[in-house]
Design an enzyme around this catalytic site. Structure first.
Site, PDB file in Angstrom:
ATOM      1  N   HIS A   9      -4.305 -11.400  -3.447  1.00 23.27           N
ATOM      2  CA  HIS A   9      -5.145 -10.499  -3.054  1.00 23.27           C
ATOM      3  C   HIS A   9      -6.788 -10.687  -3.436  1.00 23.27           C
ATOM      4  CE1 HIS A   9      -6.098  -8.763  -6.947  1.00 23.27           C
ATOM      5  NE2 HIS A   9      -4.776  -8.867  -7.241  1.00 23.27           N
ATOM      6  N   ARG A  58      -4.052  -3.079  -3.539  1.00 25.62           N
ATOM      7  CA  ARG A  58      -4.776  -4.231  -3.510  1.00 25.62           C
ATOM      8  C   ARG A  58      -4.269  -5.316  -2.668  1.00 25.62           C
ATOM      9  NH1 ARG A  58      -3.358  -3.782  -8.834  1.00 25.62           N
ATOM     10  NH2 ARG A  58      -2.655  -5.773  -9.863  1.00 25.62           N
ATOM     11  N   GLU A  85       2.090  -7.327  -9.681  1.00 26.05           N
ATOM     12  CA  GLU A  85       1.525  -7.945 -10.943  1.00 26.05           C
ATOM     13  C   GLU A  85       2.311  -7.834 -11.922  1.00 26.05           C
ATOM     14  OE1 GLU A  85       0.130 -10.270 -12.282  1.00 26.05           O
ATOM     15  OE2 GLU A  85      -1.911 -10.325 -12.083  1.00 26.05           O
ATOM     16  N   HIS A 155      -0.073 -11.231  -6.247  1.00 23.32           N
ATOM     17  CA  HIS A 155      -0.894 -11.332  -7.444  1.00 23.32           C
ATOM     18  C   HIS A 155      -0.831 -12.423  -8.173  1.00 23.32           C
ATOM     19  CE1 HIS A 155      -1.071  -6.775  -6.629  1.00 23.32           C
ATOM     20  NE2 HIS A 155       0.153  -6.816  -6.356  1.00 23.32           N
TER      21      HIS A 155
END
Length: 201
Positions: A9, A58, A85, A155
């Site tokens: 991202h 995100r 993440e 991520h």
């Protein structure tokens, strides 16, 4: 030959503020939005059959901006927390520089970059890989083996786990691996999903 593109991202608000983010659902910064659009421009000449993202905004925002910029319409999309993440536990929300002063730079580097050391109440990269790789094997690899092109927007650490697997990196080698925000990583694969070539676009 199918291709797989991995995209971290764009810069998030907490990347900007130098905070550990993990599973905290923070939005992109304005720079992150620009990075996502720039990534979309780089991907505009490609075609994809499926998009995978985490469930964090995100990554979703980045994917939406990429698709809008590149002109990908009605792209089949799957979102799953397996691609989230790594969970940073007690470090989430803390400033990285302040954390380094408190615990020491070497300890923070180990928490951030090592393969199997967990931050307090959080996940190691090995823990992250333990959810990312089975998901990849079950949901993404079959598409690639069927000749489909796949885009994954996720991520830094979920993608580190995947790159470690694809590139056959050792735990020592992955220590220095960093995935930049907003930079599409293009893999050309054979019919079995083995890597033939890779490059940043």
């Amino acid at each position: 030959m199918p291709y797989l593109v991995l995209l971290r991202h764009g810069e998030s608000q907490w990347n900007l503020e130098n905070r550990f983010t993990g599973w905290v659902d923070v939005p992109l910064s304005s720079k992150g939005e620009e990075e996502a659009r720039a990534a979309g421009a780089k991907l505009a000449g490609l075609t994809f059959d499926h998009l995978f993202t985490s469930v964090l905004q995100r990554a979703i925002q980045t994917a939406d901006l990429v698709c809008a910029t590149a002109g990908f319409t009605n792209l089949p999309t799957t979102r799953d927390q397996a691609l989230n993440e790594r969970h940073y536990g007690d470090l989430q929300g803390l400033n990285k520089a302040e954390t380094a002063r408190q615990y020491g730079e070497e300890q923070v580097k180990i928490w951030r970059r090592s393969y199997d050391v967990r931050p307090p109440n959080g996940e190691s990269l090995a823990d992250t890989a333990a959810r990312v790789l089975p998901y990849y094997e079950a949901h993404i690899l079959p598409l690639l083996r069927a000749g489909k092109n796949v885009l994954v927007v996720a991520h830094g650490n979920s993608l580190r786990a995947l790159v470690m697997h694809l590139d056959r990196l050792s735990p020592a080698e992955v220590l220095e691996l960093n995935i930049p925000t907003g930079a599409p990583l293009y893999y050309e694969l054979d019919a079995e999903g083995n890597v033939l070539a890779k490059r940043y676009l």
